[in-house]
Design an enzyme around this catalytic site. Structure first.
Site, mmCIF file in Angstrom:
data_model
loop_
_atom_site.group_PDB
_atom_site.id
_atom_site.type_symbol
_atom_site.label_atom_id
_atom_site.label_comp_id
_atom_site.label_asym_id
_atom_site.label_seq_id
_atom_site.Cartn_x
_atom_site.Cartn_y
_atom_site.Cartn_z
ATOM 1 C CG ASP A 162 2.573 -13.504 -0.689
ATOM 2 O OD1 ASP A 162 3.535 -13.244 0.011
ATOM 3 O OD2 ASP A 162 2.094 -12.873 -1.490
ATOM 4 C CB SER A 212 3.709 -8.188 -7.627
ATOM 5 O OG SER A 212 4.852 -9.462 -7.522
ATOM 6 C CG HIS A 265 4.179 -10.216 -2.733
ATOM 7 N ND1 HIS A 265 3.794 -11.337 -3.136
ATOM 8 C CD2 HIS A 265 4.670 -9.547 -4.143
ATOM 9 C CE1 HIS A 265 3.557 -11.555 -4.351
ATOM 10 N NE2 HIS A 265 4.121 -10.598 -4.928
#
Length: 238
Positions: free
Chosen positions: A212, A63, A215
């Protein structure tokens, strides 16, 4: 680079499932409408479509590579392409990042990704292992999977650049010691380029992370790309 590793460990320890379970971004370029009418291409159009950039790079990761939570043009691959283009290189960076991928998953899809490309890549930037770490998978298995990928690419005569990760202290000294040597050891063994820590310059700066806490924001990606692009240029050579 390592002075903020403790904060990194705390953040990742608390939110460790987020990166592993994040959904893969939608590939908007693959979307078509059912009633789209075919358009006759001129010879110039066909020539433009057939022409590939001189340099093809594959960003093969999870990701962090895929651009999780960012607009399509703000992820690692498009930003790296823009940075390399700005140096005068005719380059395309193919985004082969898949959210949640472990090294085992990456190994399973590597051949398919390479075989689906219009030509052999000039460089594969390999950045898997973060999800293995966060899930507490055995470092020996992570190393074996990464080594298998490096060997596959070497057999195809495709240059590789590894981007490493570092295990946070909360996973224990034994785990960290075994995990943190994976990337430099493989780089030495196979003579491939190494960027030691993908998140260098971002860790320790909460404002450079999405809500979050895992990221990077678009600004965070810009910092990462600014640091890694010169080494990519060096690896490609003149």
């Amino acid at each position: 680079m390592l002075k903020n590793l403790f904060l990194y460990g705390f953040t990742l320890g608390f939110l460790q499932l987020l990166i592993a379970c994040g959904p893969a971004p939608v590939d908007e370029t693959a979307t078509t409408t059912d009633k789209q009418q075919p358009v006759a291409a001129t010879s110039n159009d066909q020539t433009a479509e057939a022409k590939e950039p001189d340099i093809l790079i594959v960003a093969f990761g999870d990701s962090l590579y895929a651009g999780y939570g960012l607009d399509q043009k703000e992820g690692f691959a498009p930003e790296l392409q823009a940075a390399l283009t700005a140096t005068g290189k005719d380059v395309r960076v193919h985004n082969a990042g898949v959210s949640g991928d472990t090294t085992a998953a990456g190994l399973r899809r590597l051949d398919f990704v390479i075989d689906s490309l219009p030509k052999k890549p000039d460089l594969v930037i390999l950045g898997l292992g973060g999800n293995d770490m966060l899930r507490g998978l055995k470092p020996a298995d992570t190393r074996a999977n990464l080594e298998a990928m490096v060997k596959k690419l070497d057999e195809r005569d495709i240059p590789v650049m590894l981007t490493g990760m570092l295990a946070p202290p909360n996973l224990g000294a034994a785990f960290s010691d075994e995990f943190n040597v994976i990337y430099p050891a493989l780089a030495r063994k196979y003579g491939v380029a190494l960027y030691p820590f993908f998140m260098d310059g971002v860790v320790g700066h909460p404002d450079l992370f999405l809500p979050d806490g895992i990221h990077p924001t678009a600004e965070g990606i810009d910092i990462i790309v600014g640091k890694i692009a010169p080494q990519v240029v060096e690896t490609l050579g003149e």
